[in-house]
Design a protein around this motif. Structure first.
Motif, PDB file in Angstrom:
ATOM      1  N   PRO A 132       0.805  -1.225   0.000  1.00 15.36           N
ATOM      2  CA  PRO A 132       0.000   0.000   0.000  1.00 15.36           C
ATOM      3  C   PRO A 132       0.839   1.278   0.000  1.00 15.36           C
ATOM      4  CG  PRO A 132      -0.155  -1.130   2.118  1.00 15.36           C
ATOM      5  CD  PRO A 132       0.607  -2.026   1.203  1.00 15.36           C
ATOM      6  N   GLU A 133       2.039   1.213   0.538  1.00 15.15           N
ATOM      7  CA  GLU A 133       2.895   2.397   0.557  1.00 15.15           C
ATOM      8  C   GLU A 133       3.368   2.757  -0.863  1.00 15.15           C
ATOM      9  OE1 GLU A 133       6.760   4.003   3.078  1.00 15.15           O
ATOM     10  OE2 GLU A 133       5.789   2.133   3.656  1.00 15.15           O
ATOM     11  N   ALA A 157       4.230 -14.294  -0.789  1.00 21.08           N
ATOM     12  CA  ALA A 157       4.773 -14.159   0.566  1.00 21.08           C
ATOM     13  C   ALA A 157       5.924 -13.163   0.642  1.00 21.08           C
ATOM     14  CB  ALA A 157       5.239 -15.528   1.054  1.00 21.08           C
ATOM     15  N   LEU A 158       5.903 -12.124  -0.172  1.00 23.00           N
ATOM     16  CA  LEU A 158       6.999 -11.158  -0.163  1.00 23.00           C
ATOM     17  C   LEU A 158       6.842 -10.154   0.976  1.00 23.00           C
ATOM     18  CD1 LEU A 158       7.470 -10.485  -3.981  1.00 23.00           C
ATOM     19  CD2 LEU A 158       8.592 -12.166  -2.529  1.00 23.00           C
ATOM     20  N   ALA A 159       7.938  -9.487   1.291  1.00 21.20           N
ATOM     21  CA  ALA A 159       7.981  -8.510   2.383  1.00 21.20           C
ATOM     22  C   ALA A 159       7.334  -7.186   1.967  1.00 21.20           C
ATOM     23  CB  ALA A 159       9.433  -8.270   2.781  1.00 21.20           C
ATOM     24  N   SER A 160       6.884  -6.436   2.947  1.00 23.38           N
ATOM     25  CA  SER A 160       6.337  -5.107   2.667  1.00 23.38           C
ATOM     26  C   SER A 160       7.475  -4.105   2.510  1.00 23.38           C
ATOM     27  CB  SER A 160       5.396  -4.662   3.789  1.00 23.38           C
ATOM     28  OG  SER A 160       6.142  -4.344   4.948  1.00 23.38           O
ATOM     29  N   PHE A 161       7.171  -2.988   1.877  1.00 22.52           N
ATOM     30  CA  PHE A 161       8.158  -1.937   1.685  1.00 22.52           C
ATOM     31  C   PHE A 161       8.698  -1.460   3.036  1.00 22.52           C
ATOM     32  CE2 PHE A 161       9.243   2.592   1.114  1.00 22.52           C
ATOM     33  CZ  PHE A 161      10.236   2.464   0.141  1.00 22.52           C
ATOM     34  N   SER A 162       7.827  -1.348   4.023  1.00 24.20           N
ATOM     35  CA  SER A 162       8.263  -0.861   5.340  1.00 24.20           C
ATOM     36  C   SER A 162       9.191  -1.838   6.059  1.00 24.20           C
ATOM     37  CB  SER A 162       7.058  -0.539   6.219  1.00 24.20           C
ATOM     38  OG  SER A 162       6.302  -1.703   6.455  1.00 24.20           O
TER      39      SER A 162
END
Length: 181
Positions: free
Chosen positions: A151-152, A172-177
């Motif tokens: 969302p970022e 299953a990837l990581a979020s930008f944050s």
């Protein structure tokens, strides 16, 4: 060959000079000397990859980190893709920004994605064959990623949500944050 800047630092659109007549066309897809002269970037590629995907397939956002970081020169050989580059270089003035472009055999455009960028694409046609040249060899232990629907970042992949097809890995990837890059 024409080089067009994108809104992202060091990320370029490559537009070929096309010679066309009633027999067909000819163009130089890549010229290392011209590329380096026009961009100031290293244009030495050591690995070529091809993928074939069906409509709705979304691959990304991927990158290689550290000494195995890769710059990519990408194009679409068949069909239509929406190609996305995200600047993940923390010291860059365009950090956290993304750029997207439709790549097709008809427009013959290529996108240069520098080291330190996340990269992905979505397939907008029935099928697509996607090509990418890499300036460093793939190394599984150096993978980094960011989830495609973070969302970022708010990337518009040009697909309806119900059409998106992901690999188990890309689900299953990581979020930008979380900064897994």
């Amino acid at each position: 060959m024409k080089i067009k800047e994108t809104p992202l630092k060091d990320c370029y659109i490559i537009e070929p000079t096309i010679f066309e007549d009633d027999r067909g066309y000819f163009f130089e897809k890549y010229n290392q000397q011209k590329f380096e002269e026009l961009t100031g970037m290293n244009g030495h590629f050591v690995q070529d990859n091809i993928s074939k995907s069906s409509y709705g397939v979304l691959r990304g956002l991927h990158l290689q980190k550290g000494e195995h970081a890769q710059a990519k020169l990408v194009s679409c050989l068949e069909g239509k893709v929406f190609d996305v580059a995200v600047d993940l270089r923390k010291d860059s003035p365009t950090f956290g920004k993304w750029f997207g472009i439709e790549l097709t055999p008809e427009n013959k455009l290529q996108l240069y994605v520098p080291r330190g960028f996340g990269h992905g694409f979505s397939v907008l046609s029935e099928t697509a064959i996607f090509s990418y040249k890499c300036d460093n060899f793939y190394n599984k232990e150096s993978e980094g990623n960011v989830m495609w629907n973070d969302p970022e970042l708010n990337i518009d992949w040009k697909l309806p949500l119900e059409a998106v097809q992901l690999s188990d890995k890309d689900k299953a990837l990581a979020s930008f944050s979380e900064r897994n890059f």
